[in-house]
Scaffold this motif. Structure first.
Motif, PDB file in Angstrom:
ATOM      1  N   ALA A 157     -12.777  13.887  15.134  1.00 45.75           N
ATOM      2  CA  ALA A 157     -12.589  12.584  14.637  1.00 45.75           C
ATOM      3  C   ALA A 157     -12.416  12.483  13.268  1.00 45.75           C
ATOM      4  N   VAL A 158     -12.893  13.299  12.608  1.00 48.12           N
ATOM      5  CA  VAL A 158     -12.834  13.483  11.005  1.00 48.12           C
ATOM      6  C   VAL A 158     -11.356  13.827  10.573  1.00 48.12           C
ATOM      7  N   GLN A 159     -10.570  14.621  11.357  1.00 45.85           N
ATOM      8  CA  GLN A 159      -9.102  14.920  11.250  1.00 45.85           C
ATOM      9  C   GLN A 159      -8.357  13.789  11.521  1.00 45.85           C
ATOM     10  N   GLN A 160      -8.652  13.072  12.637  1.00 47.11           N
ATOM     11  CA  GLN A 160      -7.914  11.737  12.978  1.00 47.11           C
ATOM     12  C   GLN A 160      -7.907  10.711  11.891  1.00 47.11           C
ATOM     13  N   LEU A 161      -9.281  10.566  11.266  1.00 46.38           N
ATOM     14  CA  LEU A 161      -9.566   9.382  10.417  1.00 46.38           C
ATOM     15  C   LEU A 161      -8.430  10.241   9.004  1.00 46.38           C
ATOM     16  N   ALA A 162      -8.778  11.411   8.815  1.00 48.08           N
ATOM     17  CA  ALA A 162      -8.143  11.848   7.580  1.00 48.08           C
ATOM     18  C   ALA A 162      -6.530  11.694   7.688  1.00 48.08           C
ATOM     19  N   ASP A 163      -6.147  11.920   8.886  1.00 43.25           N
ATOM     20  CA  ASP A 163      -4.487  11.812   8.994  1.00 43.25           C
ATOM     21  C   ASP A 163      -4.264  10.029   8.845  1.00 43.25           C
ATOM     22  N   GLN A 164      -5.005   9.453   9.263  1.00 41.03           N
ATOM     23  CA  GLN A 164      -4.805   8.040   9.148  1.00 41.03           C
ATOM     24  C   GLN A 164      -4.966   7.487   7.618  1.00 41.03           C
ATOM     25  N   LEU A 165      -5.835   8.177   6.976  1.00 42.92           N
ATOM     26  CA  LEU A 165      -6.123   7.833   5.616  1.00 42.92           C
ATOM     27  C   LEU A 165      -5.126   8.240   4.808  1.00 42.92           C
ATOM     28  N   LYS A 166      -4.351   9.502   5.109  1.00 44.84           N
ATOM     29  CA  LYS A 166      -3.133  10.066   4.255  1.00 44.84           C
ATOM     30  C   LYS A 166      -1.961   9.219   4.615  1.00 44.84           C
ATOM     31  N   ARG A 167      -1.847   8.985   5.890  1.00 40.50           N
ATOM     32  CA  ARG A 167      -0.501   8.211   6.344  1.00 40.50           C
ATOM     33  C   ARG A 167      -0.626   6.766   5.713  1.00 40.50           C
ATOM     34  N   ARG A 168      -1.677   5.893   5.630  1.00 38.10           N
ATOM     35  CA  ARG A 168      -1.748   4.775   5.266  1.00 38.10           C
ATOM     36  C   ARG A 168      -2.128   4.391   3.761  1.00 38.10           C
ATOM     37  N   PHE A 169      -2.866   5.329   3.255  1.00 37.87           N
ATOM     38  CA  PHE A 169      -3.409   5.082   1.856  1.00 37.87           C
ATOM     39  C   PHE A 169      -3.204   6.308   1.239  1.00 37.87           C
ATOM     40  N   PRO A 170      -2.015   6.984   0.957  1.00 42.61           N
ATOM     41  CA  PRO A 170      -2.260   8.263   0.384  1.00 42.61           C
ATOM     42  C   PRO A 170      -2.202   8.313  -1.204  1.00 42.61           C
ATOM     43  N   LYS A 171      -2.133   7.077  -1.871  1.00 40.75           N
ATOM     44  CA  LYS A 171      -2.520   6.988  -3.317  1.00 40.75           C
ATOM     45  C   LYS A 171      -3.850   6.426  -3.575  1.00 40.75           C
ATOM     46  N   SER A 172      -4.762   6.358  -2.528  1.00 38.97           N
ATOM     47  CA  SER A 172      -6.095   5.730  -2.729  1.00 38.97           C
ATOM     48  C   SER A 172      -6.919   6.761  -3.309  1.00 38.97           C
ATOM     49  N   LYS A 173      -8.183   6.400  -4.158  1.00 41.61           N
ATOM     50  CA  LYS A 173      -8.955   7.304  -4.615  1.00 41.61           C
ATOM     51  C   LYS A 173      -9.671   7.924  -3.256  1.00 41.61           C
ATOM     52  N   GLU A 174     -10.058   7.064  -2.407  1.00 37.62           N
ATOM     53  CA  GLU A 174     -10.733   7.919  -1.184  1.00 37.62           C
ATOM     54  C   GLU A 174      -9.907   8.973  -0.515  1.00 37.62           C
ATOM     55  N   PHE A 175      -8.489   8.985  -0.736  1.00 35.69           N
ATOM     56  CA  PHE A 175      -7.711  10.192  -0.124  1.00 35.69           C
ATOM     57  C   PHE A 175      -7.620  11.394  -1.232  1.00 35.69           C
ATOM     58  N   GLY A 176      -7.742  10.810  -2.406  1.00 36.19           N
ATOM     59  CA  GLY A 176      -8.140  11.868  -3.437  1.00 36.19           C
ATOM     60  C   GLY A 176      -9.592  12.544  -3.143  1.00 36.19           C
ATOM     61  N   PHE A 177     -10.663  11.799  -2.849  1.00 33.44           N
ATOM     62  CA  PHE A 177     -11.888  12.353  -2.627  1.00 33.44           C
ATOM     63  C   PHE A 177     -11.695  13.551  -1.333  1.00 33.44           C
ATOM     64  N   TYR A 178     -10.930  13.131  -0.530  1.00 33.56           N
ATOM     65  CA  TYR A 178     -11.050  13.874   0.750  1.00 33.56           C
ATOM     66  C   TYR A 178     -10.106  15.202   0.599  1.00 33.56           C
ATOM     67  N   GLU A 179      -9.129  15.039  -0.162  1.00 37.76           N
ATOM     68  CA  GLU A 179      -8.231  16.435  -0.540  1.00 37.76           C
ATOM     69  C   GLU A 179      -9.244  17.317  -1.415  1.00 37.76           C
ATOM     70  N   ARG A 180      -9.976  16.725  -2.129  1.00 35.14           N
ATOM     71  CA  ARG A 180     -10.998  17.451  -2.936  1.00 35.14           C
ATOM     72  C   ARG A 180     -12.205  18.061  -2.175  1.00 35.14           C
ATOM     73  N   GLY A 181     -12.381  17.515  -0.928  1.00 40.81           N
ATOM     74  CA  GLY A 181     -13.312  17.767  -0.451  1.00 40.81           C
ATOM     75  C   GLY A 181     -14.769  17.184  -0.827  1.00 40.81           C
ATOM     76  N   ALA A 182     -14.623  16.017  -1.640  1.00 46.15           N
ATOM     77  CA  ALA A 182     -15.681  15.387  -2.365  1.00 46.15           C
ATOM     78  C   ALA A 182     -16.633  14.556  -1.336  1.00 46.15           C
ATOM     79  N   LEU A 183     -17.081  15.162   0.003  1.00 44.47           N
ATOM     80  CA  LEU A 183     -17.632  13.984   0.658  1.00 44.47           C
ATOM     81  C   LEU A 183     -18.901  13.472   0.283  1.00 44.47           C
ATOM     82  N   ASN A 184     -19.364  13.579  -0.851  1.00 45.72           N
ATOM     83  CA  ASN A 184     -20.427  12.680  -1.390  1.00 45.72           C
ATOM     84  C   ASN A 184     -20.054  11.873  -2.387  1.00 45.72           C
ATOM     85  N   GLU A 185     -18.822  11.627  -2.726  1.00 44.17           N
ATOM     86  CA  GLU A 185     -18.432  10.632  -3.647  1.00 44.17           C
ATOM     87  C   GLU A 185     -18.207   9.122  -2.875  1.00 44.17           C
TER      88      GLU A 185
END
Length: 276
Positions: free
Chosen positions: A248-276
């Motif tokens: 489920a994490v990967q599915q949501l991450a794929d959707q986040l990358k596809r739809r909102f690649p410039k969002s700060k949330e995708f930046g958090f995901y790429e850094r592994g900052a799961l507490n942000e």
């Protein structure tokens, strides 16, 4: 005046909730001037033919102002409100709309003065109490805000109970009153299960309370439909991660990358900052 925008088409989380709540307003800024009066035949209703000329001018100006306000022309709306109040300084709908306009242009002292005056004239106006309470909540004046929300909810004919319970729940969550916030938001959800802001706010409270299964329930309703945005997807990733649902994490991450690649949330995901 009914200021109905299509609030369900946008989900901005708590940062953008002010606009959404105001957009859900159902008639508070320029409500009907109809009122009861006692005549020779008993109780009757004041209709347009009974309306004093000054009040009629104020009503028409306020209706014009409401139209400009809905179109985002706040300065023009304020000019019309000024003319309305010159005709009738005690016309509560004009004062209420002026409060909303001052909120929009970040003039909280002027907005507060307008709301207080409107409530002095008509203490039972639940829409004014709601909007005034929301403004105070944004200022961190939580106890005052809760009092105004209670004032709105005490009106048995109030049609906006779900939005006031939502605002009260958000306000209590900001103040750290999570059990009370959950109760308010759950009641709001029961009245309007289709409101995505309520569902997201409930998910946030459940996540903070570490009630991950309930948070998952509300987030999956959002993320599996058109209302998903970067915030809902990111919170969904954090919830699914804590529950150990890697797929489920990967599915949501794929959707986040596809739809909102410039969002700060995708930046958090790429850094592994799961507490942000």
């Amino acid at each position: 005046m009914n200021a109905h925008f299509n609030a369900t088409r946008q989900l901005a989380g708590l940062a953008g909730l002010l606009f959404v709540l105001l957009a859900m307003m159902s008639g508070g800024c320029a409500s009907s001037n109809t009122q009861s009066q006692t005549g020779a035949s008993g109780i009757d209703l004041t209709t347009e033919s009974d309306e004093p000329e000054a009040r009629k001018r104020a009503r028409i100006r306020t209706e014009l102002a409401a139209g400009y306000f809905e179109q985002g022309q706040t300065s023009v709306a304020l000019d019309e409100i000024k003319q309305a109040l010159l005709s009738d300084p005690n016309y509560a709908p004009a004062l209420s709309l002026r409060g909303l306009a001052y909120m929009r242009i970040s003039e909280p002292k002027l907005a507060e003065e307008s709301f207080r005056r409107a409530l002095q004239i008509n203490p039972r106006d639940a829409d004014v109490a709601h909007n005034f309470g929301w403004m105070l909540c944004q200022q961190g004046r939580n106890s005052e805000a809760i009092g105004l929300f209670a004032q709105a909810l005490s009106n048995p004919s109030y049609a906006g109970r779900s939005r006031t319970l939502l605002a009260q729940g958000v306000c209590r969550a900001k103040a750290g009153q999570l059990p009370e916030a959950e109760l308010d938001l759950t009641r709001s959800f029961e009245l309007d299960a289709g409101n995505p802001v309520t569902a997201f706010s409930l998910a946030q409270v459940m996540f903070r309370r570490d009630d991950l299964v309930k948070a998952q329930f509300y987030l999956r309703r959002l993320n599996n439909g058109e209302m998903a945005n970067a915030e809902t997807l990111w919170l969904g990733i954090k919830v699914e991660n804590k529950l150990g649902n890697r797929v489920a994490v990967q599915q949501l991450a794929d959707q986040l990358k596809r739809r909102f690649p410039k969002s700060k949330e995708f930046g958090f995901y790429e850094r592994g900052a799961l507490n942000e």
